[in-house]
Design a protein around this motif. Structure first.
Motif, PDB file in Angstrom:
ATOM      1  N   ALA A 579       0.836  -1.200   0.000  1.00  0.00           N
ATOM      2  CA  ALA A 579       0.000   0.000   0.000  1.00  0.00           C
ATOM      3  C   ALA A 579       0.875   1.257   0.000  1.00  0.00           C
ATOM      4  N   VAL A 580       1.945   1.224   0.772  1.00  0.00           N
ATOM      5  CA  VAL A 580       2.860   2.371   0.808  1.00  0.00           C
ATOM      6  C   VAL A 580       3.540   2.531  -0.549  1.00  0.00           C
ATOM      7  N   LEU A 581       3.916   1.394  -1.149  1.00  0.00           N
ATOM      8  CA  LEU A 581       4.571   1.429  -2.456  1.00  0.00           C
ATOM      9  C   LEU A 581       3.668   2.063  -3.508  1.00  0.00           C
ATOM     10  N   LEU A 582       2.362   1.780  -3.441  1.00  0.00           N
ATOM     11  CA  LEU A 582       1.424   2.327  -4.419  1.00  0.00           C
ATOM     12  C   LEU A 582       1.296   3.842  -4.303  1.00  0.00           C
ATOM     13  N   THR A 583       1.655   4.386  -3.165  1.00  0.00           N
ATOM     14  CA  THR A 583       1.635   5.847  -3.028  1.00  0.00           C
ATOM     15  C   THR A 583       2.920   6.477  -3.546  1.00  0.00           C
ATOM     16  N   GLY A 584       3.916   5.641  -3.876  1.00  0.00           N
ATOM     17  CA  GLY A 584       5.172   6.155  -4.414  1.00  0.00           C
ATOM     18  C   GLY A 584       6.174   6.573  -3.369  1.00  0.00           C
ATOM     19  N   ASP A 585       5.932   6.295  -2.093  1.00  0.00           N
ATOM     20  CA  ASP A 585       6.846   6.705  -1.025  1.00  0.00           C
ATOM     21  C   ASP A 585       7.929   5.642  -0.858  1.00  0.00           C
ATOM     22  N   MET A 586       8.945   5.685  -1.724  1.00  0.00           N
ATOM     23  CA  MET A 586       9.950   4.643  -1.720  1.00  0.00           C
ATOM     24  C   MET A 586      10.854   4.689  -0.497  1.00  0.00           C
ATOM     25  N   GLU A 587      11.078   5.857   0.050  1.00  0.00           N
ATOM     26  CA  GLU A 587      11.904   5.929   1.256  1.00  0.00           C
ATOM     27  C   GLU A 587      11.232   5.200   2.412  1.00  0.00           C
ATOM     28  N   ARG A 588       9.897   5.311   2.501  1.00  0.00           N
ATOM     29  CA  ARG A 588       9.170   4.609   3.562  1.00  0.00           C
ATOM     30  C   ARG A 588       9.221   3.105   3.325  1.00  0.00           C
ATOM     31  N   VAL A 589       9.145   2.691   2.056  1.00  0.00           N
ATOM     32  CA  VAL A 589       9.228   1.265   1.746  1.00  0.00           C
ATOM     33  C   VAL A 589      10.551   0.691   2.242  1.00  0.00           C
ATOM     34  N   ARG A 590      11.644   1.415   1.979  1.00  0.00           N
ATOM     35  CA  ARG A 590      12.946   0.930   2.445  1.00  0.00           C
ATOM     36  C   ARG A 590      12.994   0.870   3.959  1.00  0.00           C
ATOM     37  N   GLU A 591      12.437   1.859   4.609  1.00  0.00           N
ATOM     38  CA  GLU A 591      12.405   1.869   6.070  1.00  0.00           C
ATOM     39  C   GLU A 591      11.596   0.686   6.621  1.00  0.00           C
ATOM     40  N   ILE A 592      10.489   0.374   5.948  1.00  0.00           N
ATOM     41  CA  ILE A 592       9.639  -0.738   6.389  1.00  0.00           C
ATOM     42  C   ILE A 592      10.413  -2.042   6.374  1.00  0.00           C
ATOM     43  N   PHE A 593      11.148  -2.306   5.282  1.00  0.00           N
ATOM     44  CA  PHE A 593      11.882  -3.565   5.188  1.00  0.00           C
ATOM     45  C   PHE A 593      12.991  -3.648   6.232  1.00  0.00           C
ATOM     46  N   GLU A 594      13.690  -2.584   6.421  1.00  0.00           N
ATOM     47  CA  GLU A 594      14.781  -2.610   7.395  1.00  0.00           C
ATOM     48  C   GLU A 594      14.250  -2.866   8.803  1.00  0.00           C
ATOM     49  N   ALA A 595      13.123  -2.221   9.155  1.00  0.00           N
ATOM     50  CA  ALA A 595      12.548  -2.416  10.486  1.00  0.00           C
ATOM     51  C   ALA A 595      11.980  -3.825  10.644  1.00  0.00           C
ATOM     52  N   SER A 596      11.350  -4.332   9.603  1.00  0.00           N
ATOM     53  CA  SER A 596      10.777  -5.683   9.684  1.00  0.00           C
ATOM     54  C   SER A 596      11.871  -6.721   9.873  1.00  0.00           C
ATOM     55  N   ILE A 597      12.972  -6.554   9.161  1.00  0.00           N
ATOM     56  CA  ILE A 597      14.070  -7.518   9.288  1.00  0.00           C
ATOM     57  C   ILE A 597      14.674  -7.444  10.690  1.00  0.00           C
ATOM     58  N   ARG A 598      14.782  -6.254  11.262  1.00  0.00           N
ATOM     59  CA  ARG A 598      15.277  -6.138  12.642  1.00  0.00           C
ATOM     60  C   ARG A 598      14.348  -6.865  13.612  1.00  0.00           C
ATOM     61  N   THR A 599      13.025  -6.683  13.436  1.00  0.00           N
ATOM     62  CA  THR A 599      12.063  -7.348  14.324  1.00  0.00           C
ATOM     63  C   THR A 599      12.188  -8.864  14.218  1.00  0.00           C
ATOM     64  N   CYS A 600      12.296  -9.374  13.004  1.00  0.00           N
ATOM     65  CA  CYS A 600      12.403 -10.824  12.808  1.00  0.00           C
ATOM     66  C   CYS A 600      13.680 -11.373  13.435  1.00  0.00           C
TER      67      CYS A 600
END
Length: 897
Positions: A579-600
């Motif tokens: 959903a974030v990607l569809l808005t074009g906010d690529m910086e947030r997309v990168r932040e999401i992946f980095e945070a998710s990987i830290r949580t895992c």
């Protein structure tokens, strides 16, 4: 002057009772009534002693023996069945044809009986038991059928009459004596309503008559030792169609099944290939077309009522056929049969017991024996039980009449919700294949349970089912299913993504970890999960997300979660990034992946989730060379985890991600090796949708690697598939193939592929491909010399290149479009726009992401453009215009085009 037998004696054996005298005068034709004058046979018990039966001559072959009547209609198909029955009769003395009412047992038995030859040299005799109401009358009915009526003595004394009467008042004894020395085949037709009496008679006759063979037809076995059962299956579709065509032409001479093959096939399929039902449907062709009949089969018992007037009443309508079977059931059997109607696609024993109650086991066995339930081994190593559609419809009506439908449907819903809920976790690991097969085997029941939950507006049950099936839909690429059921379930509850925004709290457990009812944050997350499943399915209609309302919903989804929440590390919560990607906010997309990987990484029980997040980040990073990070390292780690967990689907996805990374770097041979290994993993699961996507990628990698023959063959193989309409493999393969054909001089075929792509996959269906299609069409126009048309299509392709998702997935697409524009501009008006073409090349070079490796079509387009421009401009002019283009903004470059 001695005693003389009147017609007709029934007590002699296979040969003549004295030399020159024929056996029972009814044998040749089974005709009832008095004999012809002067042909009264002797009573063997009052004549000279007969010779040893082993020396007796066979009956006269001057006429066929038996009482089979000539058939009035053609016999269609069943050649293999007849041969099988002939073999059965050669090796067994009792063969029983089993099948539901209307399956054609009677006709098949008679057709097969005529093939036994010398094995029944004393005749084939048909005893029709359908009219027999009293089981005690079965022996008399058979006596009458074989022409062995009781002997009456004229002129005998009272003592003689009494002795004969005492000796022969038992019809079983008379029948046994009649058959004892004959070599004959006895057909006992329609035994099911007098099965016990028929079984006792057959057992006695077989024991006392060594030359007798019995062929019985029944809806359940006789249960006599030595019995061989031969199920009479419904007609396969080709034979059923032949029967419909034959009987239809008799009802309406102009009828031809080929005039509407789809409707005729539907009739045969929905009538389960039952010959009687098909014949009843054919009779309706006098007033209805095949399509009208097919459309009315939901009310088949009202429709199929035009049977033969000379048939038994229970064979004149379809309802009467099934009524006859129903009336022979006891109360428990009726209850279980009616409850079985709530299943779709059959069920196993556990499901039947859960839905049908404690009497299910015993009743199910009886129903199988009575041919009302079909039983066959399933892929799960258990027997599977199903009803023919006709029986199921009848049973459903009876269930409704008894007022038990709602309870049965609720039991069915509960059972299959639990099956889905407990199978879902098994999709993530070594039991993956077993879990997939279980869901596939029960999928129609799961859909039926979903339909019932939605119809009852039971949000809790629907939530649990959809969330439990969400990952299966993802693995099997069933986007339309996921989209439909998520939308239906969304309508049952409040929208969790509405203003004011309600931030999500951490949820560590899966929403399906406990059965309904869900409460609190678990319920809230379940509702959010349903909406996120729907979001991921909408990638086939990306244009719908461009409306202000849709964009606002995407922003709300983005604001509801924060990076690093545990539920966003697994599906469906992980779809938040989309959903974030569809808005074009690529910086947030990168932040999401980095945070998710830290949580895992912080939770040892999130290892599978870690692998998924790493694989997704590898996919994104492979296309974003401007991002810091190592896509190959992410893919390698995801691959190691999935292999250790025994997850074949995840292993294939990780290999695919690494293959894409290698492809982007121009390492085509290594990429092809990854794709081939990924295909092998997907094949282990029967994941055909995944395999076709991987095959398309493999074909493209091989083309780039120089293995053109094999690469082209693989792409053609994907294109030829007919059942992947909602899979990106087909459009991708057509695009790659069209691009290859266009660069190898086969432009006409390339255009045909693009035309088919436009027809099958409109821009509204696969918007992400529209820019590619436009670019490919523009390139073909350039090759064919239509530069103005090429320029028009390139303008539209540039618009697609600026869409948010396109910029993410294909960040180099703008450069590709500008290069295509340069090729078109170089050919417009005899080269008058060559300077603009050079500017476009400069803008294209500036727009290319760092490290981008062009493919064969990009290279061909650029080489053609440079050659065309340099043919008009000298070196200094070209360099100046190219440099000017490199300084243009994207908007200025688009305006130039």
């Amino acid at each position: 002057g001695g005693p003389r037998a009147l017609p007709a004696d029934r007590h002699h054996g296979t040969g003549p009772d004295t030399a020159g005298h024929p056996p029972d005068h009814h044998a040749p034709g089974a005709a009832a009534g008095p004999p012809a004058p002067h042909t009264t046979p002797r009573d063997p018990h009052h004549a000279a002693a007969p010779r040893d039966p082993r020396t007796l001559a066979p009956a006269s072959a001057s006429a066929p023996l038996g009482n089979l009547r000539a058939r009035l209609t053609s016999f269609v198909g069943r050649e293999d069945d007849i041969e099988a029955i002939r073999r059965d009769l050669a090796g067994a003395r009792l063969v029983t044809l089993l099948g539901p009412g209307g399956s054609g047992k009677t006709r098949l038995s008679q057709e097969a009986a005529e093939t036994v030859g010398e094995a029944a040299r004393d005749g084939v005799w048909l005893a029709e038991l359908a009219p027999v109401d009293d089981p005690e009358a079965v022996p008399e009915a058979v006596l009458t059928a074989v022409g062995a009526r009781e002997t009456v003595l004229r002129g005998a004394g009272a003592e003689e009459l009494r002795a004969v009467a005492e000796r022969h008042d038992d019809p079983v004894v008379r029948l046994a004596e009649h058959c004892a020395r004959r070599r004959m085949l006895l057909i006992l037709d329609n035994c099911e309503h007098v099965v016990d009496a028929a079984a006792r008679l057959v057992a006695e006759l077989l024991a006392r008559c060594p030359g007798l063979t019995v062929l019985a037809t029944s809806r359940e076995p006789l249960g006599v030792p030595g019995e061989v059962l031969r199920p009479v299956e419904p007609l396969p579709e080709p034979v059923a169609l032949r029967l419909l065509a034959d009987r239809g032409a008799a009802a309406r001479p102009a009828f031809q099944a080929d005039d509407d093959p789809d409707a005729c096939a539907e009739i045969c399929r929905r009538l389960d290939g039952l010959p009687l039902a098909i014949e009843l449907a054919a009779a309706r062709l006098r007033m209805l077309t095949p399509r009208q009949i097919a459309d009315r089969l939901d009310d088949r018992f009202r429709l199929l009522t035009s049977g033969s007037r000379t048939a038994l009443p229970r064979q004149q309508t379809l309802r009467a056929v099934v009524d006859w079977s129903w009336d022979l059931l006891d109360e428990d059997e009726r209850d279980v049969l009616s409850r079985l109607s709530v299943f779709a696609g059959g069920c196993d024993l556990r499901a039947a017991e859960a839905v049908c109650g404690p009497t299910a086991f015993d009743a199910l066995g009886q129903l199988v024996d009575k041919s009302l339930v079909q039983a066959a081994p399933s892929g799960g190593g258990e027997m599977r039980y199903r009803l023919l559609e006709t029986v199921a419809e009848y049973a459903a009506q009876r269930l409704h009449e008894a007022g038990r439908r709602q309870a049965a449907q609720r039991a069915h819903l509960t059972y299959y919700r639990e099956l889905a809920r407990t199978t879902d976790p098994l999709l993530l690991g070594p039991e993956q294949r077993t879990a997939i097969e279980r869901i596939e085997r029960e999928y129609e029941n799961l859909r039926t349970a979903l339909r019932h939950a939605v119809a009852e507006r039971d949000e809790q049950e629907a939530l649990c089912l959809v969330l439990s099936l969400g990952w299966y839909w993802q693995m099997r690429d069933l986007r339309m299913e996921a989209r439909h059921w998520s939308a239906e379930t969304m309508a049952l509850g409040p929208d969790p993504f509405s203003r004011p925004v309600r931030p999500a709290e951490p949820v560590w457990e899966r929403c399906t970890s406990v059965p309904p009812p869900l409460t609190g944050e678990l319920l809230a997350e379940a509702r959010r999960g349903i909406h996120l499943i729907h979001v991921t399915c909408m990638d086939t209609e990306l244009d719908t997300w461009q409306t202000p309302q849709a964009q606002d919903k995407l922003r709300i989804i983005g604001e509801t979660y924060r990076p690093g929440l545990p539920q966003t590390c697994r599906a469906p919560g992980s779809a938040w990034f989309y959903a974030v990607l569809l808005t074009g906010d690529m910086e947030r997309v990168r932040e999401i992946f980095e945070a998710s990987i830290r949580t895992c990484r912080s939770r040892p029980d999130f290892e599978w989730e870690l692998a998924v997040c790493l694989g997704l980040r590898a996919n994104i990073t492979a296309n974003r060379t401007d991002w810091a990070g190592d896509a190959t390292r992410d893919a390698d780690e995801a691959l190691e985890i999935f292999r250790r967990l025994g997850d074949a689907w995840g292993t294939a996805e990780a290999l695919s991600a690494r293959g894409e990374v290698r492809e982007r770097r121009g390492e085509y041979r290594a990429a092809a090796a990854d794709y081939e290994e990924a295909i092998a993993q997907a094949d282990r699961l029967g994941a055909r949708a995944q395999t076709t996507v991987l095959t398309a990628r493999l074909g493209t990698a091989l083309l780039e690697a120089g293995d053109a023959e094999r690469g082209e063959a693989l792409l053609r193989h994907v294109v030829e598939q007919r059942d992947i309409a909602h899979n990106e493999a087909m459009p991708a393969a057509r695009l790659f193939l069209a691009g290859w054909l266009s660069t190898t001089g086969r432009t006409a075929e390339a255009r045909e592929h693009l035309r088919r792509l436009r027809k099958d996959f409109s821009a509204a269906t696969f918007a992400v491909f529209d820019g590619f299609i436009l670019g490919s069409e523009a390139w073909l126009d350039v090759v064919d010399g239509d530069h103005e048309e090429a320029l028009a299509k390139t303008r539209r392709a540039l618009e697609r290149a600026e869409e948010p998702l396109t910029r993410v997935i294909v960040p180099h697409m703008r450069a590709v479009c500008l290069t295509l524009a340069a090729t078109a501009l170089a050919g417009v008006d005899g080269g008058s726009r060559a300077r603009d073409a050079a500017r476009c090349l400069g803008a294209a070079d500036a727009a290319l992401p760092s490290g981008h490796v062009p493919g064969y079509q990009e290279r061909a387009a650029r080489e053609r453009a440079v050659a065309a421009v340099r043919a008009v401009l000298d070196g200094e002019q070209y360099a100046a215009a190219h440099a000017e283009g490199g300084g243009l903004t994207p908007e200025e470059a688009a305006a130039l085009v």
